[in-house]
Scaffold this active site. Structure first.
Site, PDB file in Angstrom:
ATOM      1  N   ASP A 179     -69.356 -62.951  54.916  1.00 47.41           N
ATOM      2  CA  ASP A 179     -68.719 -62.196  53.743  1.00 47.41           C
ATOM      3  C   ASP A 179     -69.736 -62.367  52.705  1.00 47.41           C
ATOM      4  O   ASP A 179     -69.599 -63.678  51.989  1.00 47.41           O
ATOM      5  CB  ASP A 179     -67.338 -62.417  53.498  1.00 47.41           C
ATOM      6  CG  ASP A 179     -66.712 -61.671  52.526  1.00 47.41           C
ATOM      7  OD1 ASP A 179     -67.310 -61.039  51.822  1.00 47.41           O
ATOM      8  OD2 ASP A 179     -65.502 -62.032  52.208  1.00 47.41           O
TER       9      ASP A 179
ATOM     10  N   GLU B  37     -69.332 -58.666  55.967  1.00 50.07           N
ATOM     11  CA  GLU B  37     -68.261 -58.039  55.086  1.00 50.07           C
ATOM     12  C   GLU B  37     -68.710 -58.018  53.750  1.00 50.07           C
ATOM     13  O   GLU B  37     -69.501 -58.581  53.340  1.00 50.07           O
ATOM     14  CB  GLU B  37     -66.953 -58.920  55.102  1.00 50.07           C
ATOM     15  CG  GLU B  37     -65.829 -58.803  54.154  1.00 50.07           C
ATOM     16  CD  GLU B  37     -64.604 -59.555  54.471  1.00 50.07           C
ATOM     17  OE1 GLU B  37     -64.669 -59.934  55.511  1.00 50.07           O
ATOM     18  OE2 GLU B  37     -63.947 -59.825  53.540  1.00 50.07           O
TER      19      GLU B  37
ATOM     20  N   HIS C   7     -57.384 -57.402  54.743  1.00 44.37           N
ATOM     21  CA  HIS C   7     -57.816 -58.601  54.003  1.00 44.37           C
ATOM     22  C   HIS C   7     -56.440 -59.345  53.467  1.00 44.37           C
ATOM     23  O   HIS C   7     -55.627 -58.616  53.262  1.00 44.37           O
ATOM     24  CB  HIS C   7     -58.491 -58.002  52.686  1.00 44.37           C
ATOM     25  CG  HIS C   7     -58.904 -59.069  51.716  1.00 44.37           C
ATOM     26  ND1 HIS C   7     -57.954 -59.269  50.623  1.00 44.37           N
ATOM     27  CD2 HIS C   7     -59.807 -59.842  51.651  1.00 44.37           C
ATOM     28  CE1 HIS C   7     -58.438 -60.171  49.745  1.00 44.37           C
ATOM     29  NE2 HIS C   7     -59.652 -60.409  50.393  1.00 44.37           N
TER      30      HIS C   7
END
Ligand code: MG
Length: 380
Positions: free
Chosen positions: A194, A220, A296
């Site tokens: 991410d 991500e 999330h």
């Protein structure tokens, strides 16, 4: 049944050890939660994701729309809040306030009807969910690589089957970190990265190609959430699945991601993108594009449990006799508010977390923890 009281609490906890990611450092947890009570004594809890003090003000702004209304008519209340704020708060933090209220109304509805929220949403396609460990943030440590390796091994030892790590320091450092973590956890643990939109398209393509050999589950927020087309371009240039959406609001925002073919995985934030009412619609929308939804999750046990119920209800995509598991994000950074505010506490057993079967969200609040973390003087 009528809504008789709306209370907000801004909770704060200074971290013992600060950590950072590609955008900023964390040295405090600060979260706004809401308690909505009815004239029959039934109450529900909700949580907003984002700047807690602003969300608290947002809930105060919306309170007059709720007082005296039937909390079981949560969808029509959602629409009233949406309609009254659209002109000045389109896709903004105010939707975190609406989300918090919406989650609390679902909690009330479940308790009033004696049903878990997942049943109210339409039923459970699964009764347990695979948590993935979110951690492996950056620190000023001189031994960052060794620290990341030790932390990742710790998650494997705790039984996690998947781990997400931060990238976004620099391409060179990211590749070094990813390579080291993959070597430490072996080939059987899923590893996601991410960057929190740290990179330009050119950089994101370069990083993706350099970490492809390390079997990455998803990349991500590779680029800015504003650049839907750059997401799509990146998807065409790497074999790594692309995930995003935690900065997106409402079905209208997700429609942009979907129509632009920006993501393989749409990451709704239930506590900001419109609450359970809206993420159910977003999940339907995503399914019509064949795009996976994995929320999330960040914050307290309220948001975590909302996510458990939501995930239980997500339609398997594609349907088959043994459908794939859907992940729940399980933040492993220091989070005393999450660990102490709600009960029963979250328990992982053999790599799974069970979806609560008790009414509403299936949790309650520990009044001692609420008082301890609360920054306001409002009595509980
Ligand atoms: Mg993220």
């Amino acid at each position: 049944m009528k809504i008789s009281k709306v209370e907000t609490f801004v909770l704060s906890n200074k971290l013992e050890q600060s950590f950072f990611f590609s955008q900023w450092a964390y040295n405090e947890r600060r979260i706004c939660v809401v308690k909505i009570t009815t004239d029959q004594g039934v109450y529900g809890w909700g949580e907003g994701y984002g700047p807690a003090d602003v969300i608290q003000k947002g809930i105060a702004l919306l309170e007059p729309l709720l007082m005296g209304k039937n909390p079981l008519e949560n969808e029509s209340l959602w629409f009233e809040m949406y309609r009254k704020t659209l002109d000045f708060a389109r896709r903004s933090v105010l939707f975190a306030a609406i989300s918090a209220i919406d989650i609390a109304l679902w909690d009330i509805k479940g308790k009033a009807l004696n049903l878990p929220v997942s049943t109210l949403l339409g039923g459970q396609h699964r009764n347990k969910v695979v948590p993935y460990a979110t951690g492996l943030y950056f620190s000023d440590s001189k031994t960052l690589v060794q620290d990341l390796v030790a932390e990742a091994k710790g998650y494997v030892n705790q039984g996690f089957k998947a781990i997400k790590m931060k990238v976004g320091l620099s391409i060179k450092e990211d590749v070094r970190n990813v390579k080291s973590v993959r070597a430490a956890i072996g080939p059987d643990i899923q590893l996601m990265v991410d960057s929190n939109h740290a990179y330009s398209l050119r950089e994101a393509v370069e990083l993706a190609r350099k970490i492809e050999p390390y079997d990455i589950g998803w990349f991500e927020e590779p680029v800015s959430p504003e650049f839907y087309d750059q997401y799509a371009q990146l998807r065409n240039k790497t074999s790594i699945p692309i995930a995003g959406g935690e900065c997106e609001y409402l079905r209208y925002g997700f429609l942009q991601l979907l129509q632009n073919k920006s993501v393989d995985i749409a990451q709704v934030e239930i506590c900001a993108s419109g609450g359970l009412t809206e993420v159910k619609r977003i999940a339907s929308l995503a399914s019509s594009f064949g795009v996976e939804v994995i929320p999330h999750v960040w914050g307290t046990g309220i948001g975590f449990h909302a996510a458990l119920h939501f995930i239980a209800n997500i339609e398997p995509l594609p349907g088959r006799l043994f459908p794939p598991d859907i992940f729940i994000e399980y933040d492993r950074t220091e989070n005393a508010i999450r660990d102490r505010l709600t009960f029963p506490t979250v328990k992982m057993d053999k790599g799974y977390i069970e979806v609560p079967q008790s009414p509403g969200l299936g949790i309650d609040i520990d009044p001692i923890a609420l008082k301890e973390f609360s920054t306001t003087s409002k009595p509980y």
